[in-house]
Motif scaffolding. Structure first.
Motif, PDB file in Angstrom:
ATOM      1  N   ASP A 174      -3.890  15.856  -2.524  1.00  0.00           N
ATOM      2  CA  ASP A 174      -3.804  14.578  -1.836  1.00  0.00           C
ATOM      3  C   ASP A 174      -2.629  14.561  -0.863  1.00  0.00           C
ATOM      4  OD1 ASP A 174      -6.035  13.685  -3.165  1.00  0.00           O
ATOM      5  OD2 ASP A 174      -4.937  12.538  -4.668  1.00  0.00           O
ATOM      6  N   ILE A 175      -2.521  13.478  -0.087  1.00  0.00           N
ATOM      7  CA  ILE A 175      -1.586  13.421   1.044  1.00  0.00           C
ATOM      8  C   ILE A 175      -0.702  12.185   0.932  1.00  0.00           C
ATOM      9  CG2 ILE A 175      -1.369  13.304   3.565  1.00  0.00           C
ATOM     10  CD1 ILE A 175      -2.569  15.932   2.569  1.00  0.00           C
ATOM     11  N   ILE A 176       0.588  12.363   1.303  1.00  0.00           N
ATOM     12  CA  ILE A 176       1.523  11.250   1.434  1.00  0.00           C
ATOM     13  C   ILE A 176       1.989  11.182   2.886  1.00  0.00           C
ATOM     14  CG2 ILE A 176       3.691  10.228   0.649  1.00  0.00           C
ATOM     15  CD1 ILE A 176       3.426  11.822  -1.916  1.00  0.00           C
ATOM     16  N   CYS A 177       1.950   9.964   3.458  1.00  0.00           N
ATOM     17  CA  CYS A 177       2.438   9.729   4.813  1.00  0.00           C
ATOM     18  C   CYS A 177       3.733   8.913   4.737  1.00  0.00           C
ATOM     19  CB  CYS A 177       1.400   8.969   5.636  1.00  0.00           C
ATOM     20  SG  CYS A 177      -0.212   9.783   5.740  1.00  0.00           S
ATOM     21  N   TYR A 178       4.662   9.195   5.651  1.00  0.00           N
ATOM     22  CA  TYR A 178       6.001   8.612   5.608  1.00  0.00           C
ATOM     23  C   TYR A 178       6.308   7.863   6.902  1.00  0.00           C
ATOM     24  CZ  TYR A 178       6.617  11.920   1.755  1.00  0.00           C
ATOM     25  OH  TYR A 178       6.467  12.624   0.585  1.00  0.00           O
ATOM     26  N   ASP A 179       6.693   6.615   6.742  1.00  0.00           N
ATOM     27  CA  ASP A 179       7.227   5.804   7.836  1.00  0.00           C
ATOM     28  C   ASP A 179       8.718   5.646   7.558  1.00  0.00           C
ATOM     29  OD1 ASP A 179       8.051   3.820   9.566  1.00  0.00           O
ATOM     30  OD2 ASP A 179       6.698   2.279   8.804  1.00  0.00           O
ATOM     31  N   PHE A 180       9.524   6.538   8.104  1.00  0.00           N
ATOM     32  CA  PHE A 180      10.941   6.584   7.761  1.00  0.00           C
ATOM     33  C   PHE A 180      11.680   5.304   8.134  1.00  0.00           C
ATOM     34  CE2 PHE A 180      10.346  11.336   8.182  1.00  0.00           C
ATOM     35  CZ  PHE A 180      10.517  11.600   6.831  1.00  0.00           C
ATOM     36  N   ASP A 181      11.294   4.676   9.249  1.00  0.00           N
ATOM     37  CA  ASP A 181      12.022   3.513   9.741  1.00  0.00           C
ATOM     38  C   ASP A 181      11.442   2.199   9.236  1.00  0.00           C
ATOM     39  OD1 ASP A 181      13.717   5.153  11.363  1.00  0.00           O
ATOM     40  OD2 ASP A 181      12.042   5.359  12.760  1.00  0.00           O
ATOM     41  N   GLY A 182      10.254   2.236   8.611  1.00  0.00           N
ATOM     42  CA  GLY A 182       9.621   1.010   8.142  1.00  0.00           C
ATOM     43  C   GLY A 182       9.107   0.124   9.246  1.00  0.00           C
ATOM     44  N   ALA A 215       2.529   5.838   2.507  1.00  0.00           N
ATOM     45  CA  ALA A 215       1.090   5.581   2.357  1.00  0.00           C
ATOM     46  C   ALA A 215       0.516   6.747   1.574  1.00  0.00           C
ATOM     47  CB  ALA A 215       0.407   5.445   3.711  1.00  0.00           C
ATOM     48  N   PHE A 216      -0.290   6.456   0.550  1.00  0.00           N
ATOM     49  CA  PHE A 216      -0.817   7.458  -0.366  1.00  0.00           C
ATOM     50  C   PHE A 216      -2.336   7.552  -0.201  1.00  0.00           C
ATOM     51  CE2 PHE A 216       2.682   5.107  -2.502  1.00  0.00           C
ATOM     52  CZ  PHE A 216       3.657   6.107  -2.455  1.00  0.00           C
ATOM     53  N   PHE A 217      -2.849   8.782  -0.088  1.00  0.00           N
ATOM     54  CA  PHE A 217      -4.288   8.943   0.142  1.00  0.00           C
ATOM     55  C   PHE A 217      -4.872  10.048  -0.739  1.00  0.00           C
ATOM     56  CE2 PHE A 217      -2.728   7.217   4.189  1.00  0.00           C
ATOM     57  CZ  PHE A 217      -3.593   6.142   4.347  1.00  0.00           C
ATOM     58  N   HIS A 218      -5.962   9.708  -1.415  1.00  0.00           N
ATOM     59  CA  HIS A 218      -6.788  10.689  -2.100  1.00  0.00           C
ATOM     60  C   HIS A 218      -7.846  11.187  -1.125  1.00  0.00           C
ATOM     61  CE1 HIS A 218      -9.213  12.763  -5.036  1.00  0.00           C
ATOM     62  NE2 HIS A 218     -10.244  11.967  -4.776  1.00  0.00           N
ATOM     63  N   ILE A 219      -8.021  12.500  -1.046  1.00  0.00           N
ATOM     64  CA  ILE A 219      -8.961  13.096  -0.091  1.00  0.00           C
ATOM     65  C   ILE A 219     -10.280  13.405  -0.795  1.00  0.00           C
ATOM     66  CG2 ILE A 219      -9.330  14.973   1.553  1.00  0.00           C
ATOM     67  CD1 ILE A 219      -7.002  13.061   2.239  1.00  0.00           C
ATOM     68  N   ARG A 220     -11.380  12.811  -0.306  1.00  0.00           N
ATOM     69  CA  ARG A 220     -12.690  13.060  -0.884  1.00  0.00           C
ATOM     70  C   ARG A 220     -13.434  14.168  -0.152  1.00  0.00           C
ATOM     71  NH1 ARG A 220     -15.895   7.618  -0.735  1.00  0.00           N
ATOM     72  NH2 ARG A 220     -14.819   7.489   1.273  1.00  0.00           N
ATOM     73  N   GLY A 221     -13.305  14.228   1.184  1.00  0.00           N
ATOM     74  CA  GLY A 221     -14.103  15.165   1.973  1.00  0.00           C
ATOM     75  C   GLY A 221     -15.485  14.613   2.253  1.00  0.00           C
ATOM     76  N   MET A 222     -16.244  15.373   3.023  1.00  0.00           N
ATOM     77  CA  MET A 222     -17.580  14.951   3.437  1.00  0.00           C
ATOM     78  C   MET A 222     -18.510  14.890   2.239  1.00  0.00           C
ATOM     79  SD  MET A 222     -17.300  14.584   6.806  1.00  0.00           S
ATOM     80  CE  MET A 222     -18.903  14.778   7.533  1.00  0.00           C
TER      81      MET A 222
END
Length: 323
Positions: free
Chosen positions: A260-268, A316-323
């Motif tokens: 899975d993937i984590i995205c970062y917004d450092f400045d908010g 932001a947290f994301f689970h990846i399902r794929g096609m």
């Protein structure tokens, strides 16, 4: 003392401080100016507090520092170093190894026969440059990608299923190196995550437009979509839930699994600047991640030790399902 001996002594002190958290031993290496050492001092202390807060007990530390290039005068020098460090730690009867590779620039001045650090900067560190102003067309909303397969300029390339084990294996193999099949960017975090997802079986969606699809063309005349290389564009694609990842938002880091993937917004401020891939869970069921551009392996997901950290940081947290 030569500057090489001084630099080696400094990093010996850093590695020793990793073990016991006694970072005040680093102060004699710096000029007496808080503005010079404050950022690195605060980052190192956040790093130690994060480890202690997790209950991590450091067992051993290894490090290697190699000067890459430098400019030298009789009284001063600016040197760029490759700094590779590994930390072995225990957590609830489990053992872990975290590794990082950084490109660090030190400015040294010689006063009264003694070298002092008068400036530090991590080159190609976690802080992501917002280069959206360089785009020659506006980014399309990620929801526009959902129907990409039906558009004549877009084709699906590759298998549709997602194998997270393959994505993790790729992330482990290339965490501090470059797959020669792809270009490497100064700001390489999203390019690396895209490669991991593709290695896991997520198909490319090709387009003639950089603002559509998710793709990388290599070789002569190579090009790539914004979503392949720009952190916020990839975040928007995840957020849409659309093809080809069909990502599912999660409310907390504990819900994620390897791949899975984590995205970062450092400045908010709503603009996401960094992405990592989960490669393992620790004994507290919290994610450990791999990433470029500060090349990192099995790094604790929260990034409180980052040079880009701010108190306003959002995830932001994301689970990846794929096609």
């Amino acid at each position: 003392m030569s500057w090489r001996v001084f630099v080696r002594s400094y990093f010996d002190a850093v590695h020793q401080s990793w073990m016991d958290g006694e970072y005040q031993r680093l102060l004699p290496f710096f000029i007496d100016d808080r503005q010079v050492y404050a950022r690195e001092w605060e980052r190192l202390n956040r790093e130690h507090r994060q480890a202690m807060g997790r209950g991590a007990m450091l067992r051993s530390v290894t490090g290697r520092v190699a000067p890459m290039y430098w400019m030298e005068t009789d009284s001063a020098i600016e040197v760029t170093l490759s700094w590779y460090g590994r930390r072995h730690y225990g957590l609830i009867q489990h053992e872990y190894v975290e590794a990082s590779q950084r490109l660090l620039q030190l400015r040294l001045s010689k006063e009264s026969e003694q070298w002092l650090i008068i400036g530090t900067r991590e080159s190609e560190g976690d802080l992501k440059e917002d280069f959206s102003h360089e785009l020659d067309e506006p980014l399309l909303p990620a929801t526009a990608i959902e129907d990409a397969i039906t558009q004549p300029l877009l084709v699906v390339h590759g298998a549709g299923g997602y194998n997270p084990e393959n994505a993790v294996a790729y992330a482990q193999q290339y965490w501090n190196t470059t797959n020669p099949a792809y270009p490497r960017f100064t700001d390489d975090c999203t390019n690396f995550i895209s490669q991991c997802l593709h290695a896991g079986g997520i198909p490319m969606l090709f387009s003639k437009e950089k603002g559509k699809g998710w793709w990388m063309r290599t070789g002569k005349g190579g090009d790539w979509s914004y979503s392949w290389t720009v952190a916020h564009s990839l975040y928007l694609l995840f957020k849409s839930g659309g093809a080809p990842m069909r990502a599912v938002p999660k409310s907390s880091a504990t819900e994620l699994i390897p791949g899975d993937i984590i995205c970062y917004d450092f400045d908010g401020d709503g603009r996401f600047q960094h992405n990592t891939i989960v490669v393992a869970k620790d004994a507290n069921q919290m994610p450990l991640v791999n990433a470029h551009t500060t090349d990192s392996s099995m790094r604790y997901w929260a990034y409180e030790d980052s040079t880009a950290y701010t108190p306003n940081m959002r995830y932001a947290f994301f689970h990846i399902r794929g096609m």
